[in-house]
Design an enzyme around this catalytic site. Structure first.
Site, PDB file in Angstrom:
ATOM      1  N   TRP A 166       0.813  -1.223   0.000  1.00 25.24           N
ATOM      2  CA  TRP A 166       0.000   0.000   0.000  1.00 25.24           C
ATOM      3  C   TRP A 166       0.848   1.276   0.000  1.00 25.24           C
ATOM      4  O   TRP A 166       0.326   2.347   0.200  1.00 25.24           O
ATOM      5  CB  TRP A 166      -0.920   0.003   1.221  1.00 25.24           C
ATOM      6  CG  TRP A 166      -1.842  -1.172   1.257  1.00 25.24           C
ATOM      7  CD1 TRP A 166      -3.101  -1.263   0.720  1.00 25.24           C
ATOM      8  CD2 TRP A 166      -1.566  -2.469   1.826  1.00 25.24           C
ATOM      9  NE1 TRP A 166      -3.620  -2.510   0.930  1.00 25.24           N
ATOM     10  CE2 TRP A 166      -2.714  -3.276   1.606  1.00 25.24           C
ATOM     11  CE3 TRP A 166      -0.488  -3.036   2.502  1.00 25.24           C
ATOM     12  CZ2 TRP A 166      -2.788  -4.603   2.024  1.00 25.24           C
ATOM     13  CZ3 TRP A 166      -0.552  -4.349   2.924  1.00 25.24           C
ATOM     14  CH2 TRP A 166      -1.697  -5.126   2.693  1.00 25.24           C
ATOM     15  N   ASP A 167       2.159   1.141  -0.207  1.00 30.25           N
ATOM     16  CA  ASP A 167       3.065   2.290  -0.126  1.00 30.25           C
ATOM     17  C   ASP A 167       3.012   2.922   1.257  1.00 30.25           C
ATOM     18  O   ASP A 167       3.033   4.137   1.407  1.00 30.25           O
ATOM     19  CB  ASP A 167       2.723   3.321  -1.213  1.00 30.25           C
ATOM     20  CG  ASP A 167       3.857   4.321  -1.427  1.00 30.25           C
ATOM     21  OD1 ASP A 167       4.944   4.119  -0.871  1.00 30.25           O
ATOM     22  OD2 ASP A 167       3.644   5.322  -2.133  1.00 30.25           O
ATOM     23  N   TYR A 168       2.926   2.079   2.278  1.00 35.96           N
ATOM     24  CA  TYR A 168       2.925   2.554   3.668  1.00 35.96           C
ATOM     25  C   TYR A 168       4.348   2.622   4.217  1.00 35.96           C
ATOM     26  O   TYR A 168       4.613   2.240   5.355  1.00 35.96           O
ATOM     27  CB  TYR A 168       2.066   1.635   4.535  1.00 35.96           C
ATOM     28  CG  TYR A 168       0.578   1.894   4.450  1.00 35.96           C
ATOM     29  CD1 TYR A 168       0.068   3.132   4.074  1.00 35.96           C
ATOM     30  CD2 TYR A 168      -0.337   0.893   4.780  1.00 35.96           C
ATOM     31  CE1 TYR A 168      -1.299   3.355   4.008  1.00 35.96           C
ATOM     32  CE2 TYR A 168      -1.704   1.112   4.723  1.00 35.96           C
ATOM     33  CZ  TYR A 168      -2.181   2.349   4.338  1.00 35.96           C
ATOM     34  OH  TYR A 168      -3.545   2.577   4.285  1.00 35.96           O
ATOM     35  N   ASP A 169       5.292   3.076   3.382  1.00 34.95           N
ATOM     36  CA  ASP A 169       6.647   3.267   3.879  1.00 34.95           C
ATOM     37  C   ASP A 169       6.625   4.236   5.052  1.00 34.95           C
ATOM     38  O   ASP A 169       5.770   5.127   5.137  1.00 34.95           O
ATOM     39  CB  ASP A 169       7.565   3.774   2.766  1.00 34.95           C
ATOM     40  CG  ASP A 169       7.004   4.976   2.021  1.00 34.95           C
ATOM     41  OD1 ASP A 169       5.775   5.089   1.906  1.00 34.95           O
ATOM     42  OD2 ASP A 169       7.801   5.788   1.540  1.00 34.95           O
TER      43      ASP A 169
END
Length: 643
Positions: free
Chosen positions: A314-317
């Site tokens: 989810w691009d939860y970097d």
């Protein structure tokens, strides 16, 4: 003659550090702990309404070209010994008089050709432990063309003893790459005489992207001290001759924090590319992606790690700086680390070993159906602290400027998959997830009032609407959609954006941006209010701007600071204000117009004569509208009425 010169040098050193103390702002987040807390109390809730613009410094206009498509002025300056230091989007460092804003010096490096995102969020200050005739105090900065340099804090001259005549090339041992794919954007971190930096690697793209290596250099000589290449845990230095740092490991682009006493450096990490398909990721990348990792400051060895999102699709970097804080508990004070996330979860860990202080529970999440990939069965949730995620999106939340606009959003909502939090990527249709990749909390992180044990956070509640596209779709797109390549995955690319209508208005009802305060002793939410108004906003696909400031909770980017008097200062919104908010109630007490959005986190310092200033970098990010000029602006009470 030599004695006379030496005495002059010592006198200059004493003068330059005479005011170093609680009134200075010596690190990106004030302290190496990143609390964004100033103990200053001259400006109070009772007198903040009298705050005025004390001085303003205008930067040269940014230049946007095909090679440099957009720029961001997001830097939080430092204030040390009566001088303010900051970096520009073009990687220059500027020093100003802290009292008047008068320019003292500028160092503007000659950059090699290098495309991509131009941003610099801060610089580092380092004072040598023993006197030296040159560069005793130095400012260390990174550049958009992937280098690092050191200049004398008093004169702006390059420190010739640092690296190669003042320079360190951060492309060393990185291997071939497309210009602009890799660049450091956050301030370097100083710990135990070492300057540590990571770097931004473009999202998605391809599985052969550059390494996410974290490197430490001697702050005096610029020599490599250690490197953390996570796919080679046995190595603690440069790769062997003929090899490079491992490609496509999780990068560390956000600000770091440091504990000098424990000798630990805390690194927030991203994930391997592409962001939405993870079948190719290595075992080590799976372990350390979307995490906070504690490294030994002397060796670079991993001491512990905590993962905030498993198998992140989810691009939860993690872009938020870890915040270090001594947490009072019934059993005594615990050295804590608070990690804010894009998910809106706040994880509270023992910074000595990474174990949760506030309970963390693994909960089942929706499962995906992307061929060849998998979805983690559970995800971690912090169950003892208020969440910043906001409510999950439903069809009733669809919103628009007109009934047609709203109907369009409802149709798109029904077409997409939406299983609530952690709706996974889907092969055959679009999917919605919230919070989207802009947050929760992003690089602005949170602030901690150390005297009252209160956490203050700016957070986003914007949903994402994403879908995979084929190679044929990419070929036939002809500029209609912004498609990011997914080279190395089964898909040609991905369209990933916030969920909006054809007019560019968000499909979900406001608020989009929120500011909240949490009592860290109890974990309870003290208050939460929409942050920002509709002023200077409108359909992003048009040039229409709403002139009326309707409170709605605006798009937010950036952080806040808290002061010893119980004030919160925040800009971070598209409506072009800087605000002062009462920490106890969340009530706005003061605001001032800005010429452009200010996404940088404000800071506060005391000038040599004792006057307290609040300083903000104005200019925003040209992705969200044209720059109307870049400024550093300082606010203070009138000089004749400081109390």
């Amino acid at each position: 003659m030599q004695i006379s010169r030496w005495m002059m040098f010592v006198g200059a050193c004493l003068l330059s550090t005479a005011y170093a103390g609680p009134g200075d702002w010596m690190n990106y987040g004030d302290a190496p702990a990143g609390t964004r807390y100033s103990p200053l109390t001259q400006i109070t809730p009772a007198n903040v309404a009298g705050l005025r613009l004390a001085w303003s410094y205008k930067l040269p206009p940014p230049i946007e070209t095909v090679a440099h498509p957009y720029v961001a002025f997001e830097g939080t300056p430092l204030a040390v010994g009566g001088t303010v230091y900051f970096c520009t989007p073009n990687s220059a460092v500027i020093a100003l008089d802290a009292e008047t804003g008068r320019q003292r010096w500028v160092y503007a490096p000659q950059l090699r050709k290098w495309g991509g995102f131009r941003a610099c969020r801060g610089v580092a200050y380092f004072a040598m432990p023993t006197p030296a005739p040159h560069c005793h105090e130095r400012i260390i900065a990174t550049t958009v063309d992937s280098r690092m340099y050191a200049v004398d804090a008093r004169t702006g001259e390059l420190c010739a003893d640092f690296g190669d005549r003042g320079w360190v090339d951060l492309l060393t041992d990185m291997g071939p790459m497309t210009p602009g794919v890799f660049a450091p954007t956050s301030a370097p971190t100083i710990i135990r005489g070492r300057v540590v930096t990571g770097g931004m690697v473009n999202d998605n793209g391809q599985t052969s992207n550059p390494s996410g290596v974290v490197r430490a250099y001697d702050a005096i000589t610029g020599q490599l001290a250690w490197a953390w290449d996570l796919d080679h845990p046995e190595r603690h230095g440069a790769p062997p001759a003929g090899e490079i740092y491992t490609r496509n490991t999780p990068n560390a682009w956000g600000p770091f924090s440091a504990d000098e006493t424990l000798g630990l450096l805390y690194i927030p990490t991203g994930n391997s590319n592409p962001d939405y398909f993870g079948a190719h990721r290595s075992v080590q990348s799976e372990k350390y992606s979307s995490s906070v990792v504690a490294l030994d400051a002397t060796t670079g060895e991993v001491r512990w790690s905590f993962q905030t999102t498993h198998h992140d699709l989810w691009d939860y970097d993690v872009g938020s700086q870890p915040v270090l804080f001594d947490l009072p508990t019934p059993g005594g004070v615990i050295p804590a680390l608070i990690q804010a996330t894009k998910r809106g979860e706040l994880f509270v860990l023992d910074r000595r070993d990474g174990h949760p202080i506030v309970p963390v529970v693994e909960k089942p999440v929706p499962q995906g159906n992307v061929p060849g990939d998998r979805t983690a069965a559970t995800q971690p949730f912090s169950v003892g602290l208020a969440s910043l995620a906001g409510p999950q999106l439903t069809e009733e939340d669809m919103w628009g400027l007109t009934p047609i606009d709203q109907l369009w959003c409802r149709i798109r909502f029904r077409e997409a998959r939406n299983d609530g939090l952690f709706t996974p990527p889907t092969a055959d249709r679009a999917w919605i997830y919230t919070p989207g990749w802009m947050g929760g909390s992003d690089w602005g992180s949170v602030s901690i009032d150390e005297s009252r044990d209160v956490l203050v956070a700016v957070s986003m509640r914007m949903a994402n609407y994403d879908r995979f596209v084929s190679d044929a779709d990419v070929k036939n797109n002809h500029g209609r959609d912004v498609i990011t390549p997914q080279i190395g995955s089964p898909y040609g690319g991905i369209i990933t954006d916030y969920f909006h209508s054809a007019l560019g208005m968000p499909c979900q009802r406001p608020p989009y941006g929120v500011i909240s305060a949490i009592n860290l002793r109890t974990g309870a939410l003290m208050w939460s209010h929409p942050l920002g108004t509709s002023r200077s906003n409108g359909p992003l696909a048009t040039n229409i701007r709403v002139p009326v400031p309707i409170p709605m909770g605006n798009v937010t980017l950036g952080g806040n600071l808290v002061t010893g008097s119980g004030l919160i200062f925040v800009s971070a919104t598209l409506d072009r204000y800087v605000r002062a908010i009462d920490e106890g109630t969340g009530r706005e007490l003061w605001r001032s117009d800005l010429s452009a959005a200010a996404f940088a986190t404000p800071m506060s310092y005391a000038a040599p004569h004792g006057r307290q200033f609040v300083l903000v970098s104005v200019g925003g990010n040209s992705k969200f509208g044209p720059n109307q000029g870049l400024y550093v602006q300082a606010y203070a009470l009138p000089a004749d009425k400081p109390n």
